[in-house]
Write a protein that holds these residues in place. Structure first.
Motif, mmCIF file in Angstrom:
data_model
loop_
_atom_site.group_PDB
_atom_site.id
_atom_site.type_symbol
_atom_site.label_atom_id
_atom_site.label_comp_id
_atom_site.label_asym_id
_atom_site.label_seq_id
_atom_site.Cartn_x
_atom_site.Cartn_y
_atom_site.Cartn_z
ATOM 1 N N PRO A 62 44.306 24.128 -10.769
ATOM 2 C CA PRO A 62 45.204 23.692 -9.976
ATOM 3 C C PRO A 62 44.554 22.783 -8.728
ATOM 4 N N VAL A 63 45.260 21.917 -8.454
ATOM 5 C CA VAL A 63 44.810 21.087 -7.236
ATOM 6 C C VAL A 63 45.993 20.560 -6.634
ATOM 7 N N THR A 64 45.703 20.205 -5.229
ATOM 8 C CA THR A 64 46.684 19.688 -4.315
ATOM 9 C C THR A 64 46.119 18.709 -3.568
ATOM 10 N N PRO A 65 46.605 17.389 -3.763
ATOM 11 C CA PRO A 65 46.178 16.151 -3.441
ATOM 12 C C PRO A 65 46.234 16.140 -1.811
ATOM 13 N N THR A 66 45.058 15.375 -0.989
ATOM 14 C CA THR A 66 45.303 15.416 0.579
ATOM 15 C C THR A 66 45.149 13.792 0.639
ATOM 16 N N ALA A 67 45.612 13.094 1.867
ATOM 17 C CA ALA A 67 45.648 12.062 2.075
ATOM 18 C C ALA A 67 44.164 11.301 1.687
ATOM 19 N N ALA A 68 43.145 12.184 1.737
ATOM 20 C CA ALA A 68 41.812 11.608 1.564
ATOM 21 C C ALA A 68 41.344 11.269 -0.064
ATOM 22 N N ALA A 69 42.484 11.648 -0.935
ATOM 23 C CA ALA A 69 42.559 11.261 -2.097
ATOM 24 C C ALA A 69 42.956 9.930 -2.615
ATOM 25 N N GLN A 70 43.685 9.118 -1.780
ATOM 26 C CA GLN A 70 44.278 7.971 -1.921
ATOM 27 C C GLN A 70 43.149 6.965 -2.013
ATOM 28 N N PRO A 71 43.429 5.738 -2.901
ATOM 29 C CA PRO A 71 44.380 5.584 -3.542
ATOM 30 C C PRO A 71 44.694 6.165 -5.032
ATOM 31 N N SER A 72 43.725 6.527 -5.362
ATOM 32 C CA SER A 72 43.561 7.227 -6.956
ATOM 33 C C SER A 72 42.313 8.149 -6.900
ATOM 34 N N VAL A 73 42.262 8.783 -8.094
ATOM 35 C CA VAL A 73 41.200 9.753 -8.387
ATOM 36 C C VAL A 73 40.795 9.681 -9.659
ATOM 37 N N THR A 74 39.490 9.730 -10.303
ATOM 38 C CA THR A 74 39.170 9.991 -11.696
ATOM 39 C C THR A 74 38.298 11.352 -11.766
ATOM 40 N N ASN A 75 38.565 12.031 -12.711
ATOM 41 C CA ASN A 75 37.897 13.279 -12.991
ATOM 42 C C ASN A 75 37.287 13.433 -14.159
ATOM 43 N N ASN A 76 36.026 13.668 -14.284
ATOM 44 C CA ASN A 76 35.141 13.828 -15.617
ATOM 45 C C ASN A 76 34.758 15.321 -15.879
ATOM 46 N N ALA A 77 34.524 15.632 -16.833
ATOM 47 C CA ALA A 77 34.314 17.098 -17.438
ATOM 48 C C ALA A 77 33.336 17.270 -18.397
ATOM 49 N N THR A 78 32.295 18.064 -18.516
ATOM 50 C CA THR A 78 31.733 18.409 -19.660
ATOM 51 C C THR A 78 31.434 19.685 -20.115
ATOM 52 N N VAL A 79 31.319 19.845 -21.579
ATOM 53 C CA VAL A 79 30.934 21.126 -22.080
ATOM 54 C C VAL A 79 29.576 21.301 -22.403
ATOM 55 N N SER A 80 28.898 22.453 -22.361
ATOM 56 C CA SER A 80 27.338 22.416 -22.889
ATOM 57 C C SER A 80 27.337 23.893 -23.367
ATOM 58 N N GLY A 81 26.156 23.905 -24.165
ATOM 59 C CA GLY A 81 26.024 25.421 -24.515
ATOM 60 C C GLY A 81 26.327 25.824 -25.793
ATOM 61 N N GLY A 82 26.796 27.241 -25.958
ATOM 62 C CA GLY A 82 27.449 27.601 -27.131
ATOM 63 C C GLY A 82 26.689 27.546 -28.541
ATOM 64 N N GLY A 83 25.291 27.106 -28.323
ATOM 65 C CA GLY A 83 24.605 26.852 -29.729
ATOM 66 C C GLY A 83 24.964 25.519 -30.238
ATOM 67 N N ASP A 84 25.772 24.629 -29.624
ATOM 68 C CA ASP A 84 26.118 23.400 -30.160
ATOM 69 C C ASP A 84 24.823 22.445 -29.786
ATOM 70 N N PRO A 85 24.001 22.014 -30.819
ATOM 71 C CA PRO A 85 22.816 21.205 -30.463
ATOM 72 C C PRO A 85 23.210 19.711 -29.896
ATOM 73 N N GLY A 86 24.567 19.230 -30.128
ATOM 74 C CA GLY A 86 25.086 18.114 -29.655
ATOM 75 C C GLY A 86 25.304 17.891 -28.294
ATOM 76 N N CYS A 87 25.742 18.949 -27.681
ATOM 77 C CA CYS A 87 26.258 19.091 -26.205
ATOM 78 C C CYS A 87 25.196 19.295 -25.296
ATOM 79 N N PRO A 88 25.274 18.682 -24.347
ATOM 80 C CA PRO A 88 26.281 17.742 -23.534
ATOM 81 C C PRO A 88 26.399 16.166 -23.876
ATOM 82 N N ALA A 89 25.149 16.083 -24.666
ATOM 83 C CA ALA A 89 24.972 14.423 -24.759
ATOM 84 C C ALA A 89 25.986 13.878 -25.726
ATOM 85 N N ALA A 90 26.359 14.513 -26.709
ATOM 86 C CA ALA A 90 27.855 13.575 -27.582
ATOM 87 C C ALA A 90 28.628 13.439 -26.821
ATOM 88 N N ALA A 91 29.423 12.275 -27.267
ATOM 89 C CA ALA A 91 30.745 11.806 -26.449
ATOM 90 C C ALA A 91 31.801 12.805 -26.625
#
Length: 214
Positions: A91-120
């Motif tokens: 959950p997030v609540t925007p403040t005036a400082a977020a204007q005019p737009s926001v972009t958010n990136n997230a990444t998963v890694s570990g789990g024994g997956d040899p491809g993460c986090p590099a794979a698209a």
């Protein structure tokens, strides 16, 4: 001997926003969905890392997630089955400082997956998400260029929402009437205390809207 299949976990992250645009002061959220699209369960803890943009206030996080500053970290225990799916709502609540737009990136890694986090498939981005807000503009006019003692006159207080979203709370117009002017019957929504007149505009005053008090 062989061919002997070699199975492995394969993590895929998908990130979505709760709305196509956010509004300053109005709660919103991001959903981080993780799927094991591989052929085996994970063999270690998997970690989702999400750096929340500046200007978004982070709310109460779901189980499995913690925050350090604007960085949210969520964990998925080892043994996350092949074909399994899980998600975390941030959950997030925007403040005036977020204007005019926001972009958010997230990444998963570990789990024994040899491809993460590099794979698209291990990362996803949502945005830019517009962040809208109300913007109130006040204009005050007098009924005449000059007043005459004993002759009724008036001031008009005009308020316009020149922003890109409706108001999210009550707006208040405060007008201190000069000494020597007797205040007459006030319009709906206005009250007086001494020479101070207060008028209110209910929340939800639409973008592009206009109202006035005489």
């Amino acid at each position: 001997v062989g061919p002997t299949p070699v199975n492995a976990a394969q993590l895929t992250l998908t990130k979505t926003a709760s709305a196509a645009s956010f509004v300053v002061g109005t709660p919103a959220s991001y959903t981080l969905s993780v799927d094991n699209t591989g052929s085996a369960a994970t063999t270690a803890v998997a970690t989702v890392t999400d750096t929340i943009p500046t200007g978004l206030t982070i709310g109460a996080l779901p189980a499995g997630c913690t925050a350090s500053g604007q960085t949210v970290t969520c964990t998925i225990a080892a043994g996350f089955a092949a074909g399994g799916s899980t998600s975390f709502v941030i959950p997030v609540t925007p403040t005036a400082a977020a204007q005019p737009s926001v972009t958010n990136n997230a990444t998963v890694s570990g789990g024994g997956d040899p491809g993460c986090p590099a794979a698209a498939r291990c990362s996803d981005s949502v945005g830019p998400t517009p962040v809208n807000a109300a913007q109130l503009t006040l204009t005050k006019t007098a009924s005449a260029a000059s007043f005459v003692v004993g002759t009724p006159a008036s001031y008009t207080l005009s308020v316009d929402n020149t922003g890109s979203a409706a108001t999210t709370a009550v707006a208040t117009v405060t007008d201190t009437i000069p000494t020597g002017l007797t205040i007459g019957a006030l319009p709906a929504g206005c009250t007086a205390s001494g020479q101070t007149v207060t008028c209110t505009i209910a929340a939800g005053f639409a973008a592009g809207g206009s109202t006035s008090f005489v």
